[in-house]
Design an enzyme around this catalytic site. Structure first.
Site, PDB file in Angstrom:
ATOM      1  N   SER A  15     -31.516  31.528   6.114  1.00  0.00           N
ATOM      2  CA  SER A  15     -31.156  32.936   5.886  1.00  0.00           C
ATOM      3  C   SER A  15     -32.220  33.866   6.460  1.00  0.00           C
ATOM      4  O   SER A  15     -33.423  33.624   6.325  1.00  0.00           O
ATOM      5  CB  SER A  15     -31.018  33.192   4.390  1.00  0.00           C
ATOM      6  OG  SER A  15     -30.828  34.564   4.194  1.00  0.00           O
ATOM      7  N   THR A  62     -24.519  35.419  -1.733  1.00  0.00           N
ATOM      8  CA  THR A  62     -23.905  34.918  -0.503  1.00  0.00           C
ATOM      9  C   THR A  62     -23.169  33.615  -0.789  1.00  0.00           C
ATOM     10  O   THR A  62     -23.009  33.211  -1.945  1.00  0.00           O
ATOM     11  CB  THR A  62     -24.971  34.818   0.621  1.00  0.00           C
ATOM     12  OG1 THR A  62     -24.300  34.473   1.837  1.00  0.00           O
ATOM     13  CG2 THR A  62     -26.051  33.801   0.326  1.00  0.00           C
ATOM     14  N   LYS A  66     -19.890  34.336  -3.915  1.00  0.00           N
ATOM     15  CA  LYS A  66     -19.425  35.732  -3.930  1.00  0.00           C
ATOM     16  C   LYS A  66     -18.248  35.951  -4.880  1.00  0.00           C
ATOM     17  O   LYS A  66     -18.078  37.031  -5.417  1.00  0.00           O
ATOM     18  CB  LYS A  66     -19.014  36.164  -2.525  1.00  0.00           C
ATOM     19  CG  LYS A  66     -20.193  36.423  -1.592  1.00  0.00           C
ATOM     20  CD  LYS A  66     -19.703  36.965  -0.260  1.00  0.00           C
ATOM     21  CE  LYS A  66     -20.801  37.040   0.757  1.00  0.00           C
ATOM     22  NZ  LYS A  66     -20.380  37.596   2.034  1.00  0.00           N
ATOM     23  N   ASN A  87     -21.081  40.980  -3.172  1.00  0.00           N
ATOM     24  CA  ASN A  87     -22.251  40.507  -2.416  1.00  0.00           C
ATOM     25  C   ASN A  87     -23.532  41.229  -2.832  1.00  0.00           C
ATOM     26  O   ASN A  87     -24.601  40.917  -2.325  1.00  0.00           O
ATOM     27  CB  ASN A  87     -22.022  40.623  -0.899  1.00  0.00           C
ATOM     28  CG  ASN A  87     -22.153  42.045  -0.405  1.00  0.00           C
ATOM     29  OD1 ASN A  87     -21.980  42.996  -1.174  1.00  0.00           O
ATOM     30  ND2 ASN A  87     -22.455  42.202   0.857  1.00  0.00           N
ATOM     31  N   ASP A 102     -19.891  44.351   2.270  1.00  0.00           N
ATOM     32  CA  ASP A 102     -19.421  43.751   3.534  1.00  0.00           C
ATOM     33  C   ASP A 102     -18.413  44.657   4.244  1.00  0.00           C
ATOM     34  O   ASP A 102     -18.373  44.709   5.477  1.00  0.00           O
ATOM     35  CB  ASP A 102     -18.761  42.390   3.266  1.00  0.00           C
ATOM     36  CG  ASP A 102     -19.782  41.276   3.082  1.00  0.00           C
ATOM     37  OD1 ASP A 102     -20.920  41.424   3.578  1.00  0.00           O
ATOM     38  OD2 ASP A 102     -19.449  40.260   2.447  1.00  0.00           O
ATOM     39  N   ASN A 151      -4.602  31.691   9.933  1.00  0.00           N
ATOM     40  CA  ASN A 151      -5.545  30.827   9.235  1.00  0.00           C
ATOM     41  C   ASN A 151      -5.080  29.381   9.296  1.00  0.00           C
ATOM     42  O   ASN A 151      -3.885  29.108   9.339  1.00  0.00           O
ATOM     43  CB  ASN A 151      -5.672  31.269   7.760  1.00  0.00           C
ATOM     44  CG  ASN A 151      -6.836  30.580   7.081  1.00  0.00           C
ATOM     45  OD1 ASN A 151      -7.923  30.509   7.646  1.00  0.00           O
ATOM     46  ND2 ASN A 151      -6.621  30.064   5.883  1.00  0.00           N
ATOM     47  N   THR A 153      -5.129  27.156   6.969  1.00  0.00           N
ATOM     48  CA  THR A 153      -4.250  26.934   5.816  1.00  0.00           C
ATOM     49  C   THR A 153      -3.364  28.169   5.686  1.00  0.00           C
ATOM     50  O   THR A 153      -3.799  29.224   5.206  1.00  0.00           O
ATOM     51  CB  THR A 153      -5.093  26.744   4.527  1.00  0.00           C
ATOM     52  OG1 THR A 153      -6.082  25.755   4.789  1.00  0.00           O
ATOM     53  CG2 THR A 153      -4.240  26.327   3.353  1.00  0.00           C
ATOM     54  N   GLY A 258     -22.148  38.996  14.801  1.00  0.00           N
ATOM     55  CA  GLY A 258     -22.187  39.301  13.368  1.00  0.00           C
ATOM     56  C   GLY A 258     -23.507  39.867  12.863  1.00  0.00           C
ATOM     57  O   GLY A 258     -23.577  40.306  11.717  1.00  0.00           O
TER      58      GLY A 258
HETATM   59  P1  NAP Z   1     -15.006  31.042   3.467  1.00  0.00           P
HETATM   60  O1  NAP Z   1     -14.509  31.899   2.339  1.00  0.00           O
HETATM   61  O2  NAP Z   1     -15.496  29.677   3.187  1.00  0.00           O
HETATM   62  O3  NAP Z   1     -13.804  30.966   4.548  1.00  0.00           O
HETATM   63  C1  NAP Z   1     -13.911  30.136   5.660  1.00  0.00           C
HETATM   64  C2  NAP Z   1     -12.726  30.338   6.588  1.00  0.00           C
HETATM   65  O4  NAP Z   1     -12.948  29.530   7.756  1.00  0.00           O
HETATM   66  C3  NAP Z   1     -11.391  29.900   5.993  1.00  0.00           C
HETATM   67  O5  NAP Z   1     -10.384  30.774   6.422  1.00  0.00           O
HETATM   68  C4  NAP Z   1     -11.207  28.504   6.612  1.00  0.00           C
HETATM   69  O6  NAP Z   1      -9.863  28.097   6.731  1.00  0.00           O
HETATM   70  C5  NAP Z   1     -11.797  28.724   7.989  1.00  0.00           C
HETATM   71  N1  NAP Z   1     -12.198  27.465   8.619  1.00  0.00           N
HETATM   72  C6  NAP Z   1     -13.228  26.670   8.248  1.00  0.00           C
HETATM   73  N2  NAP Z   1     -13.310  25.607   9.068  1.00  0.00           N
HETATM   74  C7  NAP Z   1     -12.306  25.737   9.975  1.00  0.00           C
HETATM   75  C8  NAP Z   1     -11.870  24.947  11.079  1.00  0.00           C
HETATM   76  N3  NAP Z   1     -12.487  23.819  11.421  1.00  0.00           N
HETATM   77  N4  NAP Z   1     -10.807  25.379  11.786  1.00  0.00           N
HETATM   78  C9  NAP Z   1     -10.172  26.541  11.461  1.00  0.00           C
HETATM   79  N5  NAP Z   1     -10.550  27.323  10.419  1.00  0.00           N
HETATM   80  C10 NAP Z   1     -11.592  26.923   9.692  1.00  0.00           C
HETATM   81  O7  NAP Z   1     -16.189  31.774   4.230  1.00  0.00           O
HETATM   82  P2  NAP Z   1     -16.480  33.344   4.341  1.00  0.00           P
HETATM   83  O8  NAP Z   1     -17.361  33.772   3.241  1.00  0.00           O
HETATM   84  O9  NAP Z   1     -15.172  34.023   4.525  1.00  0.00           O
HETATM   85  O10 NAP Z   1     -17.350  33.405   5.686  1.00  0.00           O
HETATM   86  C11 NAP Z   1     -16.755  33.159   6.942  1.00  0.00           C
HETATM   87  C12 NAP Z   1     -17.790  33.380   8.040  1.00  0.00           C
HETATM   88  O11 NAP Z   1     -18.147  34.751   8.088  1.00  0.00           O
HETATM   89  C13 NAP Z   1     -19.098  32.610   7.811  1.00  0.00           C
HETATM   90  O12 NAP Z   1     -19.530  32.103   9.050  1.00  0.00           O
HETATM   91  C14 NAP Z   1     -20.055  33.669   7.313  1.00  0.00           C
HETATM   92  O13 NAP Z   1     -21.406  33.391   7.648  1.00  0.00           O
HETATM   93  C15 NAP Z   1     -19.564  34.881   8.096  1.00  0.00           C
HETATM   94  N6  NAP Z   1     -19.917  36.137   7.432  1.00  0.00           N
HETATM   95  C16 NAP Z   1     -20.740  36.988   8.125  1.00  0.00           C
HETATM   96  C17 NAP Z   1     -21.099  38.181   7.566  1.00  0.00           C
HETATM   97  C18 NAP Z   1     -21.971  39.111   8.339  1.00  0.00           C
HETATM   98  O14 NAP Z   1     -22.540  40.035   7.731  1.00  0.00           O
HETATM   99  N7  NAP Z   1     -22.073  38.950   9.646  1.00  0.00           N
HETATM  100  C19 NAP Z   1     -20.640  38.540   6.271  1.00  0.00           C
HETATM  101  C20 NAP Z   1     -19.808  37.662   5.604  1.00  0.00           C
HETATM  102  C21 NAP Z   1     -19.451  36.450   6.190  1.00  0.00           C
HETATM  103  P3  NAP Z   1      -9.100  27.349   5.520  1.00  0.00           P
HETATM  104  O15 NAP Z   1      -8.601  28.424   4.619  1.00  0.00           O
HETATM  105  O16 NAP Z   1      -8.030  26.600   6.186  1.00  0.00           O
HETATM  106  O17 NAP Z   1     -10.111  26.451   4.848  1.00  0.00           O
END
Ligand code: NAP
Length: 295
Positions: A15, A62, A66, A87, A102, A151, A153, A258
């Site tokens: 982080s 994080t 969350k 967050n 966010d 998505n 799923t 990001g």
């Molecule tokens: P999350 O709730 O775990 O959601 C993950 C998503 O990724 C789900 O839609 C999942 O699909 C999909 N996914 C995972 N593996 C996959 C694969 N192999 N093929 C296709 N889809 C896949 O995570 P989150 O909190 O939303 O975070 C998502 C990303 O955003 C992370 O990388 C996080 O670091 C980033 N983020 C960045 C910021 C920033 O400030 N830049 C802020 C927040 C989040 P399923 O539903 O099918 O499992």
């Protein structure tokens, strides 16, 4: 007495929030330390309870907590409840209040760094997790004309679309008059170039491409399907240039990573804890430096 703000999550080894948050606290010469508190799921309740100790001011939350943190708080603001994710925790009068910065971070980075005006545009969101929820609500509020959620799923995409449609339908009661058309498509549709033909903005809200994960090096889109005139926004911030962004650049699209969103959401959290203006440029520079050194 020195005060503390924590980052609650797991894992936190890579982080970079502690670096740019501490730089902002030091800029204002505040006697506050921002620390990474790596917590196992068993320890989440205790970690949140410890925020009530006098030395603690609040926390960022994080992955993966969350959503889990909501019932542990005294109050959750409207936007965070709507998104179902907190967050930022702020302690006021010994009450723990939950916020979601966010949404703000995403929109600020889109305007300031992506130079993109969403109103009237078509957007595609890849993913339906916590980040996708924040991004989709932000885009609906910024009045995109159409939003397609894709998505892996499909059920999760449909559930998110349903809650957005309810929000849009009820917006007339709030005198907001939101009109975005929200649809979903299966993940396989991304193999056809037609799917993305008419869109102006693609936002990757999946974890694909994240360094130090099993998905490092992966992109949700192939070169052939990325239109050349659009903005591709990847929420993944490590690496700086993700596999998706590399392909988007080769396709002739504009790109946004990001890191600015991470800093803008952190800046909003900083202002909630301290009531002081966040030194954005210092935070951005420190975040870039930390990503290069430790990311
Ligand atoms: P999350 O709730 O775990 O959601 C993950 C998503 O990724 C789900 O839609 C999942 O699909 C999909 N996914 C995972 N593996 C996959 C694969 N192999 N093929 C296709 N889809 C896949 O995570 P989150 O909190 O939303 O975070 C998502 C990303 O955003 C992370 O990388 C996080 O670091 C980033 N983020 C960045 C910021 C920033 O400030 N830049 C802020 C927040 C989040 P399923 O539903 O099918 O499992």
């Amino acid at each position: 007495m020195i005060k503390f703000i924590g980052l609650i999550g797991y894992p936190l080894k890579h982080s970079i929030s502690p670096y740019f948050q501490q730089a902002a606290l030091d800029y204002h010469q505040l006697d506050i330390r921002y620390e990474a508190w790596e917590i196992s799921s068993k320890g989440l309740g205790d970690a949140v309870a410890r925020l009530r100790e006098p030395r603690n001011l609040g926390a960022n939350v994080t992955v993966p907590y969350k959503e889990a943190v909501l019932p542990l708080l005294d109050e959750v603001d409207e936007q965070a409840s709507l998104i179902g994710a907190v967050n930022t925790i702020v302690k006021r009068d010994n009450r723990l209040l939950g916020f979601n910065t966010d949404v703000y971070g995403f929109a600020q980075a889109l305007y300031k760094e992506g130079h993109f005006e969403p109103e009237g545009k078509q957007a595609v969101i890849l993913g339906a997790g916590g980040a996708a929820r924040a991004v989709s609500f932000a885009l609906v509020r910024k009045k995109v004309s159409a939003l397609i959620i894709i998505n892996r799923t499909l059920e999760k995409a449909r559930a998110l679309a349903d809650s957005l449609k309810r929000y849009i339908r009820d917006s007339s009661l709030r005198s907001e008059g939101l009109k975005t058309s929200v649809t979903t498509l299966p993940w396989q549709s991304l193999t056809s170039p037609k799917t993305l033909d008419d869109c102006h903005l693609i936002v990757n809200c999946t974890t694909m491409g994240m360094k130090y994960s099993s998905q490092e090096g992966q992109s949700p889109l192939s070169l052939e399907v990325i239109p050349n005139h659009i903005l591709v926004y990847d929420l993944v911030y490590n690496p700086w240039l993700t596999p998706l962004l590399q392909l988007a650049q080769r396709a002739g699209a504009n790109t946004l990573g990001g890191l600015p969103m991470l800093v803008y959401q952190g800046a909003a959290s900083f202002e909630l804890w301290t009531d002081k203006e966040a030194p954005i440029d210092i935070m951005l520079d420190k975040a870039k430096e930390a990503l290069q050194k430790f990311g």
